[in-house]
Design a protein around this motif. Structure first.
Motif, short mmCIF file in Angstrom:
data_model
loop_
_atom_site.label_atom_id
_atom_site.label_comp_id
_atom_site.label_asym_id
_atom_site.label_seq_id
_atom_site.Cartn_x
_atom_site.Cartn_y
_atom_site.Cartn_z
N PRO A 190 19.15 3.24 4.92
CA PRO A 190 19.50 2.19 3.95
C PRO A 190 19.26 2.62 2.49
CG PRO A 190 18.41 1.20 5.83
CD PRO A 190 18.31 2.70 6.01
N LEU A 191 18.18 3.34 2.22
CA LEU A 191 17.88 3.75 0.85
C LEU A 191 18.86 4.81 0.36
CD1 LEU A 191 16.14 3.49 -1.66
CD2 LEU A 191 14.55 5.16 -0.65
N THR A 192 19.18 5.80 1.19
CA THR A 192 20.10 6.85 0.71
C THR A 192 21.52 6.31 0.57
OG1 THR A 192 20.32 7.73 2.97
CG2 THR A 192 18.71 8.80 1.51
N VAL A 193 21.91 5.37 1.43
CA VAL A 193 23.22 4.73 1.29
C VAL A 193 23.26 3.91 0.00
CG1 VAL A 193 24.74 2.99 2.32
CG2 VAL A 193 23.73 4.76 3.76
N TRP A 194 22.16 3.22 -0.29
CA TRP A 194 22.05 2.45 -1.52
C TRP A 194 22.19 3.38 -2.73
CZ3 TRP A 194 18.50 2.67 -5.50
CH2 TRP A 194 18.49 1.58 -6.38
N MET A 195 21.55 4.55 -2.65
CA MET A 195 21.64 5.53 -3.75
C MET A 195 23.07 6.03 -3.91
SD MET A 195 18.08 7.64 -3.25
CE MET A 195 18.31 8.66 -4.72
N LEU A 196 23.77 6.25 -2.81
CA LEU A 196 25.18 6.65 -2.89
C LEU A 196 26.00 5.56 -3.57
CD1 LEU A 196 27.57 8.53 -2.24
CD2 LEU A 196 27.67 7.45 0.03
N ASN A 197 25.74 4.32 -3.23
CA ASN A 197 26.47 3.23 -3.86
C ASN A 197 26.20 3.18 -5.36
OD1 ASN A 197 28.18 0.76 -3.50
ND2 ASN A 197 26.37 -0.18 -4.42
N ARG A 198 24.94 3.38 -5.76
CA ARG A 198 24.62 3.40 -7.20
C ARG A 198 25.36 4.55 -7.89
NH1 ARG A 198 19.85 1.01 -9.67
NH2 ARG A 198 19.45 2.97 -10.75
N ASP A 203 0.83 -1.21 0.00
CA ASP A 203 0.00 0.00 0.00
C ASP A 203 0.86 1.25 0.00
OD1 ASP A 203 -2.34 -1.47 -0.03
OD2 ASP A 203 -2.73 -1.25 2.12
N ASN A 204 1.93 1.25 0.82
CA ASN A 204 2.83 2.40 0.86
C ASN A 204 3.49 2.61 -0.50
OD1 ASN A 204 2.42 3.11 3.56
ND2 ASN A 204 3.99 1.68 4.26
N ILE A 205 4.00 1.55 -1.07
CA ILE A 205 4.70 1.66 -2.35
C ILE A 205 3.73 2.15 -3.43
CG2 ILE A 205 5.92 0.36 -4.14
CD1 ILE A 205 7.05 -1.39 -1.79
N TYR A 208 10.36 1.15 0.72
CA TYR A 208 10.02 2.07 -0.36
C TYR A 208 10.06 1.37 -1.72
CZ TYR A 208 10.63 5.77 3.08
OH TYR A 208 10.52 6.58 4.18
N GLY A 209 10.26 0.06 -1.71
CA GLY A 209 10.42 -0.68 -2.95
C GLY A 209 11.89 -0.89 -3.23
N SER A 210 12.18 -1.58 -4.29
CA SER A 210 13.57 -1.91 -4.59
C SER A 210 13.88 -1.58 -6.04
CB SER A 210 13.82 -3.38 -4.30
OG SER A 210 15.16 -3.70 -4.49
N PRO A 211 14.31 -0.43 -6.38
CA PRO A 211 14.56 0.70 -5.49
C PRO A 211 13.30 1.49 -5.16
CG PRO A 211 15.23 1.32 -7.69
CD PRO A 211 14.75 -0.12 -7.75
N GLY A 212 12.29 1.37 -5.97
CA GLY A 212 11.02 2.01 -5.66
C GLY A 212 10.83 3.36 -6.31
N PRO A 213 9.63 3.88 -6.17
CA PRO A 213 9.27 5.13 -6.86
C PRO A 213 10.03 6.35 -6.39
CG PRO A 213 7.53 4.47 -5.36
CD PRO A 213 8.51 3.34 -5.41
N LEU A 214 10.37 6.42 -5.12
CA LEU A 214 11.08 7.61 -4.63
C LEU A 214 12.50 7.66 -5.20
CD1 LEU A 214 9.89 7.78 -0.91
CD2 LEU A 214 8.87 8.82 -2.94
N ALA A 215 13.21 6.53 -5.13
CA ALA A 215 14.58 6.49 -5.68
C ALA A 215 14.56 6.73 -7.18
CB ALA A 215 15.25 5.16 -5.35
N HIS A 216 13.63 6.09 -7.89
CA HIS A 216 13.55 6.31 -9.34
C HIS A 216 13.30 7.78 -9.66
CE1 HIS A 216 12.55 1.88 -10.38
NE2 HIS A 216 13.82 2.12 -10.53
#
Length: 146
Positions: A90-98, A22-24, A59-67
């Motif tokens: 975890p999501l912002t660290v993942w974004m830094l890694n990308r 529902d959140n995603i 937020y999904g993997s990576p999900g709508p916010l990251a996309h």
């Protein structure tokens, strides 16, 4: 929906027992509406603030916010760094890694890897985020090793 209405929805979001799906779905709807707005870049900071406020929400993997954030290309880099300075998640660290994995010159890559290493000293680093940072640091320090 206007960008201001979307920002208000992001700022007032509370999980309130919703399922992850529902959140995603909710975030997909907001981000779909946002992409049609000429002033959509105004939502970059509020999206990061939402992620910081609810760091362990799925937020999904990576999900709508990251996309959505990544669709802003170079415009999201500085807000990402500011968010990591405030509260790594975890999501912002993942974004830094990308971002670290993206094509760039040696000095840019080295600077991003150093930023990742520095996150291990961040006072707001919780156990789950620390584990993500450690995994990404290990990956960046030992590329190609499994």
């Amino acid at each position: 929906m206007t960008t201001d209405e979307i920002i208000k929805a992001l700022s007032s979001f509370a999980p309130d027992g919703r399922s992850n799906d529902d959140n995603i779905s909710y975030f997909y709807e907001l981000m779909e509406a946002l992409k049609h707005n000429a002033d959509k870049d105004k939502a970059i900071e509020p999206i990061f603030r939402l992620i910081e406020k609810h760091p362990h929400l799925d937020y999904g993997s990576p999900g709508p916010l990251a996309h959505t954030l990544e669709s802003f290309h170079e415009f999201y880099h500085e807000p990402l760094f500011a968010s990591l300075d405030r509260r790594p998640t975890p999501l912002t660290v993942w974004m830094l890694n990308r971002l670290t994995n993206a094509d760039q010159n040696y000095l840019e890559h080295k600077t991003l890897v150093e930023k990742m290493h520095a996150l291990l000293q961040h006072p707001e680093l919780d156990a789950l985020t620390r584990s993500a940072v450690e995994d990404f640091v290990d990956f960046q320090d030992h590329p190609g090793e499994e």
